[in-house]
Design a protein around this motif. Structure first.
Motif, PDB file in Angstrom:
ATOM      1  N   PRO A   1       0.954  -1.244  -0.041  1.00 30.69           N
ATOM      2  CA  PRO A   1       0.074  -0.099   0.061  1.00 30.69           C
ATOM      3  C   PRO A   1       0.924   1.304  -0.001  1.00 30.69           C
ATOM      4  O   PRO A   1       0.504   2.313  -0.338  1.00 30.69           O
ATOM      5  CB  PRO A   1      -0.944  -0.165   1.026  1.00 30.69           C
TER       6      PRO A   1
ATOM      7  N   GLN B   1       3.456   1.788  -1.747  1.00 34.17           N
ATOM      8  CA  GLN B   1       3.728   2.198  -3.210  1.00 34.17           C
ATOM      9  C   GLN B   1       2.580   2.460  -4.026  1.00 34.17           C
ATOM     10  O   GLN B   1       2.706   2.490  -5.355  1.00 34.17           O
ATOM     11  CB  GLN B   1       4.496   0.896  -3.688  1.00 34.17           C
ATOM     12  N   MET B   2       1.615   2.692  -3.628  1.00 38.65           N
ATOM     13  CA  MET B   2       0.356   3.252  -4.325  1.00 38.65           C
ATOM     14  C   MET B   2       0.049   4.768  -4.317  1.00 38.65           C
ATOM     15  O   MET B   2       0.147   5.286  -3.184  1.00 38.65           O
ATOM     16  CB  MET B   2      -1.076   2.497  -3.859  1.00 38.65           C
ATOM     17  N   THR B   3       0.003   5.238  -5.523  1.00 40.82           N
ATOM     18  CA  THR B   3      -0.092   6.665  -5.441  1.00 40.82           C
ATOM     19  C   THR B   3      -1.064   7.473  -4.805  1.00 40.82           C
ATOM     20  O   THR B   3      -2.448   6.487  -4.729  1.00 40.82           O
ATOM     21  CB  THR B   3       0.196   7.464  -6.631  1.00 40.82           C
TER      22      THR B   3
END
Lengths: 253, 253
Positions: free
Chosen positions: A15, A17-19
């Motif tokens: 999570p 690394q989710m923008t």
């Protein structure tokens, strides 16, 4: 009223690394389409609807999502990694091109994400630090001869190669054949990185020379990075080695 | 006490496209090294120190960052886009390989990000939806002959091509030459996407056929995507066209 369709790249699975852009797009959607493991990662509200499907039905899924969107819904099609790298954005465009005219009038957008090769590369140093090629090894939608010729062209021209979809139960033999082909043009000590589930709790990263690369080291969730003759490996006492592609290439190789 | 060195990919420039992992790494750092425009985007606290430098001093910057890190500081080296794609991660590894042994014992990590080609691709559809190559057009660190041969190899093998560093004041001629070379092997109607500052307020996206591609359409901040013969363009009345690479390739081209 016209609907919306957003194709969202949710990143490699961690999570963190989710923008924020992807997160906001998820919050704004009413309906979600995607391969079930990607949908399972979402934390949806009671007013949001999940439409899970099998991984191999991309075009059917694309059409179903478009039909719902033109009915006025706010539809999200969810991919792991980046939405445009061996993921749903291309299938959406293909469906739009061959579908009814009203699909071209949708508010259609794509939200990019961190694709698997970048997450794997970050875990071992900078193996994609210079020119590289990104290929799918799946011959479900293209002839194997073409894959072989691209592998040879890329390796012979000095590109590092990132392989997606390296192996599956239905395609157990292609990866071994790919290593055989690459061994005909690359030195045997070229570093090969097997990166599975990078950044997730079940992450598994392994670095071996090309001579020891074995299909058994990969599964469907693995992204494989194959070095070029320039690729360097730095041993570090008590730590994992670093792998990187030098920024400079000398003349006259 | 050993220091930390983290190379951070901050994404294409839109804060919504920076991952939470990158943001957390920025908050944890005491000192920042990087090209000044990237550092200018950070909102640092009074207890955090910026060490700006010129864009062309990558290896000097890497060494300075490593020296400060071994002194026990928590150093961040900041890149735009992804840290490992034509950015600082490779220069850091190069400095570590050729530097003192203590640099190998640092807590060294890389935080991936959304690299420019993914942000540009997302803005126009799915031009990287199938096999593609990613190249730097700069001949500062590699011979131009090699760049020409890689362009030819990639285009001839059917790869879409993403070009980084296409042009600069010191290298005004290479991009025009690259288009000339590509026109010898690609159809003249292949879509070319010029994507500048994707996702930022000063974004400029332009799609032209290869026959009309002109170096004047690019600057240092432009990422260029050159289609393959398979690449499709979908016209949409009242909207920008979509560009995508089909997922399937027929046998016997």
């Amino acid at each position: 009223m016209s609907g919306h369709l957003t194709v969202i790249g949710t990143g490699p699975g961690n999570p963190d690394q989710m923008t924020p852009q992807a997160r906001a797009a998820i919050e704004a959607a009413s309906d979600f389409f995607g391969y079930k493991p990607y949908l399972d990662r979402l934390q949806v509200r009671p007013d949001q609807t999940l439409h899970a499907s099998d991984n191999r039905e991309e075009l059917d899924r694309a059409r179903a999502a478009l039909e719902l969107a033109v009915s006025g819904r706010h539809v999200a099609v969810v991919s792991g990694g980046d939405a445009g790298v061996f993921a749903m954005a291309a299938a959406m465009c293909e469906a739009i091109e061959h579908g009814p005219a009203e699909w071209r009038d949708l508010d259609f957008s794509v939200v990019p994400g961190v694709t698997a090769m970048l997450a794997v590369a970050a875990r071992v140093g900078a193996p994609l630090g210079h020119d590289f090629c990104t290929m799918s090894l799946s011959d479900n939608l293209k002839p194997w001869d073409l894959i072989e010729s691209r592998l040879l062209a890329a390796a012979s021209a000095g590109f590092v190669i990132a392989l997606y979809n390296p192996i599956s139960k239905a395609r157990p033999l292609q990866l071994g054949r790919a290593f055989e082909i690459l061994r005909t043009v690359l030195p045997e000590n070229v570093p090969v990185v097997f990166g599975r589930a990078a950044g997730r709790p079940d992450e598994r990263i392994r670095i071996v020379p090309l001579s020891e690369a074995d299909p058994g080291m990969a599964d469907m969730a693995t992204c494989i990075l194959i070095g070029s003759p320039e690729t360097r490996l730095i041993e570090r006492p008590g730590r994992e080695p670093l792998v990187y592609a030098p920024r400079s290439v000398k003349a006259a190789t």
